[in-house]
Every structure is written in structure tokens, then in C-alpha cells.
Design a protein around this motif. Sequence first.
Motif, PDB file in Angstrom:
ATOM      1  N   ARG A  18     163.902  57.729 157.387  1.00 24.87           N
ATOM      2  CA  ARG A  18     164.035  56.546 158.179  1.00 24.87           C
ATOM      3  C   ARG A  18     162.980  55.598 157.743  1.00 24.87           C
ATOM      4  O   ARG A  18     163.290  54.207 157.778  1.00 24.87           O
ATOM      5  CB  ARG A  18     163.949  56.942 159.770  1.00 24.87           C
ATOM      6  CG  ARG A  18     165.315  57.153 160.439  1.00 24.87           C
ATOM      7  CD  ARG A  18     165.290  57.366 161.913  1.00 24.87           C
ATOM      8  NE  ARG A  18     166.192  58.409 162.320  1.00 24.87           N
ATOM      9  CZ  ARG A  18     167.358  58.048 162.670  1.00 24.87           C
ATOM     10  NH1 ARG A  18     167.893  56.759 162.636  1.00 24.87           N
ATOM     11  NH2 ARG A  18     168.345  58.877 163.089  1.00 24.87           N
ATOM     12  N   LYS A  19     161.805  56.047 157.823  1.00 19.64           N
ATOM     13  CA  LYS A  19     160.775  55.145 157.597  1.00 19.64           C
ATOM     14  C   LYS A  19     161.101  54.323 156.174  1.00 19.64           C
ATOM     15  O   LYS A  19     160.622  53.245 156.155  1.00 19.64           O
ATOM     16  CB  LYS A  19     159.308  55.744 157.539  1.00 19.64           C
ATOM     17  CG  LYS A  19     158.145  55.188 157.420  1.00 19.64           C
ATOM     18  CD  LYS A  19     156.821  56.127 157.560  1.00 19.64           C
ATOM     19  CE  LYS A  19     155.800  55.538 156.841  1.00 19.64           C
ATOM     20  NZ  LYS A  19     154.888  54.597 157.684  1.00 19.64           N
ATOM     21  N   LEU A  24     160.579  50.228 154.323  1.00 20.95           N
ATOM     22  CA  LEU A  24     160.439  49.761 152.694  1.00 20.95           C
ATOM     23  C   LEU A  24     161.581  48.991 152.085  1.00 20.95           C
ATOM     24  O   LEU A  24     161.414  48.063 151.329  1.00 20.95           O
ATOM     25  CB  LEU A  24     160.123  50.833 151.861  1.00 20.95           C
ATOM     26  CG  LEU A  24     158.666  51.577 152.319  1.00 20.95           C
ATOM     27  CD1 LEU A  24     158.418  52.691 151.271  1.00 20.95           C
ATOM     28  CD2 LEU A  24     157.365  50.695 152.120  1.00 20.95           C
ATOM     29  N   LEU A  25     162.764  49.779 152.245  1.00 21.40           N
ATOM     30  CA  LEU A  25     164.061  49.348 151.369  1.00 21.40           C
ATOM     31  C   LEU A  25     164.554  48.259 152.262  1.00 21.40           C
ATOM     32  O   LEU A  25     164.905  47.062 151.635  1.00 21.40           O
ATOM     33  CB  LEU A  25     164.898  50.536 151.362  1.00 21.40           C
ATOM     34  CG  LEU A  25     165.969  50.131 150.466  1.00 21.40           C
ATOM     35  CD1 LEU A  25     165.684  49.782 149.193  1.00 21.40           C
ATOM     36  CD2 LEU A  25     167.016  51.321 150.291  1.00 21.40           C
ATOM     37  N   GLU A  26     164.915  48.362 153.409  1.00 24.82           N
ATOM     38  CA  GLU A  26     165.995  47.396 154.232  1.00 24.82           C
ATOM     39  C   GLU A  26     165.314  45.979 154.109  1.00 24.82           C
ATOM     40  O   GLU A  26     166.023  44.906 153.658  1.00 24.82           O
ATOM     41  CB  GLU A  26     166.159  47.863 155.466  1.00 24.82           C
ATOM     42  CG  GLU A  26     167.370  47.053 156.246  1.00 24.82           C
ATOM     43  CD  GLU A  26     167.819  47.787 157.412  1.00 24.82           C
ATOM     44  OE1 GLU A  26     166.738  48.169 158.390  1.00 24.82           O
ATOM     45  OE2 GLU A  26     168.797  47.365 157.935  1.00 24.82           O
ATOM     46  N   PRO A  27     163.870  45.819 154.371  1.00 24.08           N
ATOM     47  CA  PRO A  27     163.398  44.208 154.249  1.00 24.08           C
ATOM     48  C   PRO A  27     163.501  43.578 152.995  1.00 24.08           C
ATOM     49  O   PRO A  27     163.833  42.477 152.977  1.00 24.08           O
ATOM     50  CB  PRO A  27     162.033  44.617 154.399  1.00 24.08           C
ATOM     51  CG  PRO A  27     161.794  45.891 155.326  1.00 24.08           C
ATOM     52  CD  PRO A  27     163.093  46.805 154.803  1.00 24.08           C
ATOM     53  N   GLU A  28     163.454  44.613 151.915  1.00 21.90           N
ATOM     54  CA  GLU A  28     163.829  43.885 150.568  1.00 21.90           C
ATOM     55  C   GLU A  28     165.379  43.630 150.421  1.00 21.90           C
ATOM     56  O   GLU A  28     165.473  42.619 149.994  1.00 21.90           O
ATOM     57  CB  GLU A  28     163.296  44.921 149.552  1.00 21.90           C
ATOM     58  CG  GLU A  28     161.903  45.258 149.247  1.00 21.90           C
ATOM     59  CD  GLU A  28     161.113  43.795 148.985  1.00 21.90           C
ATOM     60  OE1 GLU A  28     161.416  43.241 148.347  1.00 21.90           O
ATOM     61  OE2 GLU A  28     159.899  44.185 149.515  1.00 21.90           O
ATOM     62  N   LEU A  29     166.529  44.461 150.928  1.00 21.17           N
ATOM     63  CA  LEU A  29     167.445  44.077 150.769  1.00 21.17           C
ATOM     64  C   LEU A  29     167.978  43.013 151.511  1.00 21.17           C
ATOM     65  O   LEU A  29     168.946  42.171 151.146  1.00 21.17           O
ATOM     66  CB  LEU A  29     168.323  45.429 151.273  1.00 21.17           C
ATOM     67  CG  LEU A  29     168.031  46.654 150.240  1.00 21.17           C
ATOM     68  CD1 LEU A  29     168.828  47.953 151.084  1.00 21.17           C
ATOM     69  CD2 LEU A  29     168.461  46.277 148.910  1.00 21.17           C
ATOM     70  N   LYS A  30     167.368  42.610 152.885  1.00 19.98           N
ATOM     71  CA  LYS A  30     167.783  41.647 153.714  1.00 19.98           C
ATOM     72  C   LYS A  30     167.366  40.334 152.931  1.00 19.98           C
ATOM     73  O   LYS A  30     167.992  39.365 153.233  1.00 19.98           O
ATOM     74  CB  LYS A  30     167.153  41.791 154.995  1.00 19.98           C
ATOM     75  CG  LYS A  30     167.633  43.027 155.826  1.00 19.98           C
ATOM     76  CD  LYS A  30     168.183  42.449 157.060  1.00 19.98           C
ATOM     77  CE  LYS A  30     169.301  43.222 157.864  1.00 19.98           C
ATOM     78  NZ  LYS A  30     168.684  44.157 158.797  1.00 19.98           N
ATOM     79  N   LYS A  31     166.311  40.351 152.084  1.00 23.06           N
ATOM     80  CA  LYS A  31     165.544  38.963 151.468  1.00 23.06           C
ATOM     81  C   LYS A  31     166.720  38.683 150.222  1.00 23.06           C
ATOM     82  O   LYS A  31     166.485  37.496 150.125  1.00 23.06           O
ATOM     83  CB  LYS A  31     164.489  39.376 150.811  1.00 23.06           C
ATOM     84  CG  LYS A  31     163.285  39.152 151.824  1.00 23.06           C
ATOM     85  CD  LYS A  31     161.864  39.186 151.105  1.00 23.06           C
ATOM     86  CE  LYS A  31     161.072  40.639 151.539  1.00 23.06           C
ATOM     87  NZ  LYS A  31     160.214  40.856 150.462  1.00 23.06           N
TER      88      LYS A  31
END
Length: 324
Positions: A18-19, A24-31
Amino acid sequence: MKTISLVIPVYNEEKGFRKFYHELLEPELKKLKYNYEVILVDDGSKDKTLGIIQDMAEKDSHIKVLAFSRNFGKEVALTAGIHEAIGDAVMTIDADGQQPPELIPEFIEKWEAGGEIVIGVRGKYEKHGLIAKLGSKLFYRMLKHMGVKDTVPGSTDFRLIDRVVVDEFNKLTEHGRITRGLMDWMGFKKVYIDYIYGNRLAGKPSYNFKKLFGLAIDSFISLSTTPLIIFGWIGSFITFASFVLGVFVIIEEFIMGDPIGLKWTGTTCLSIFISFLVGLVLISQAIMALYISHIHAEAQGRPLYIIDRRQSRNLQDAGKTKKA
Ligand code: UDP
Ligand code: MG
């Protein structure tokens, strides 16, 4: 807008996943200025991983879950995820945070600039013990000799592949596979990115030396027949050498009457040679058996993996859903 597919094999990652995903991953993908889908392949986890990722898929329509019926290994999990991916490019990444998601934009940049396979390379910035270094050197040397010419030492499966590569990759059917080895074999335009292999967020690595050794053997065997030929050469050399030695003994002992005083006894010579040859025969037999076992696995034509359930919020997948 183009779509990027993320493929993540997950096996017993209940503590950190989850962490990893949310921090780590989701913030990058959202950008990213791309559509994205995240394919999580649960490789028969024995802990609560499956429940966790199913819950995540329920809340986020980007996420698609494929759950294997048992553990098939990371290489097969990666393959299944790539089969499932619909994106214009597919990025594979570990679930434990050791491969840094903040480099994803760089992978995409290199892909947009024309790279068909963008490969994360570890090692440049890392300090390793002598044995680890020698081991990996040997591995890549052997790979090179076995016909995979352009393997860069330290290549990992933190990589991005273009749709063209994905479609070709999906045609490969062998069972004993190292995904990155197959990709290196396929050719295409490769670009490299150096990165630092970080620490696990949580949990323990599930690959041990025995597993890795088995994988290495599998990939050598499925990539080439060189081991068979090597033993052919060793066999020929030994036959030749024993012939020469035999002639020497005959001349030295029986014709010239042992002028050097070696006092050969026939039994010693014979027993040394016989045990030597028996060993050789056994080794070559073992190698043959390995090949045959591979032929056996391919001939059985079993599926590479078995999917127990799928889950995703996308309607188009609803028909495929077996169990929710
Ligand atoms: N993994 C998997 N199946 C396995 C073992 C590992 O899908 O049988 C996944 C694991 O969850 C992780 C990745 O493969 O996302 C790398 O595994 P690990 O961290 O154990 O290996 P290492 O970091 O030593 O390469
Ligand atoms: Mg790891």
C-alpha cells in the motif's frame, strides 16, 4: 492520449505494498500526461496481499488484478501482466520499492525519443562484494556466449517496452523463461538508464541463491544448445588426450622398457581413466536430461500460468470476471 501500462508482480507483499503504491508510485503516475493502467499480478501470495490489492482495485479504476491459482514465479507473473496490458508502452516494476518509480518519466522520455526497449541498469552507483561482482560478470559472459549478444551487465527487469515489442513478446511460448533474457534476445532498439537499486520497503526478498541458480540454468538451456556442444568438445579432447597418453605409455613402458622409471601399473591407469570417463558420461547425461526435461515441458503444452480470478472496475472486464 497514449496509455502506459504498469505491470507489477506481487508476492507476499502485504507489509509494504500500500505504501509503495500510494506514496511512491501513484504520485508519479498522476503527474504523467498519459492515461495509465496498473496491472497487479498476485503470484499466489500466502499472506493478505490478494485481499489488499483487490480492495485497492475496487476503489481505483486504474487498477486491474490478476490472481494466479498458485505461485508461478516472478518471470511468469511479469509475462502474464504483459499479456494483459493494453497500453502503447508497458513498464514493469517490482512491488517492493527497490526500483525507484520517480524514474518512470525518464523511461517514458527515452521511449518517446525512439527507444523501443528502455532498460534500467543497476550497478554503476553500487558497491558490491567481490564475489557478487564476479558472479554477475560470469553470468553476463555466459549469456553473451550463449547467443544473447547485446546484454548489458546489470540490466534488470525495471524496464519499459514499446507496443511493437509487446506484440512480438506475446508470441513467445517457452516455459523456462527469464523475461528480460527473452527481451534481450528479441533485438529492437535499446536504451539504458542507470539507477540505484534501493532497499525493500518491507518484508523479505523471496529469491534465494538456489532459485536464482535454477533460473540461470533454465535460461541458458532455453536460449541455446551450446552446453551440449561444449561437452562434445570436452569429450573429444579427453578421448584424444587419453589416446596420446596411451600411446606414450605403450612406447615408454613396453617398447623402451621404462627408461624414466615411471613403473606404470595397468590397473592404475585403467582405473583412473575409467572413473574419469564415467564422470564425464554422467555429466553429459545430466545435461542431456535437462534438455529433455525442457522438451518435455514444451511438448506438454501446458499453459504458462493459471488465473484464478480477475478484478477491475472497468466494465469491459466485467465479462471476464470469474469471482469478485
Ligand atoms: N515476486 C513474484 N513471485 C515470486 C517472487 C517474487 O511475483 O515468486 C515479486 C515480488 O513481489 C517483487 C518482485 O517479484 O515485486 C521482486 O522480488 P524480490 O524482491 O523477492 O526479489 P529481488 O528484489 O531480490 O530481485
Ligand atoms: Mg526486491
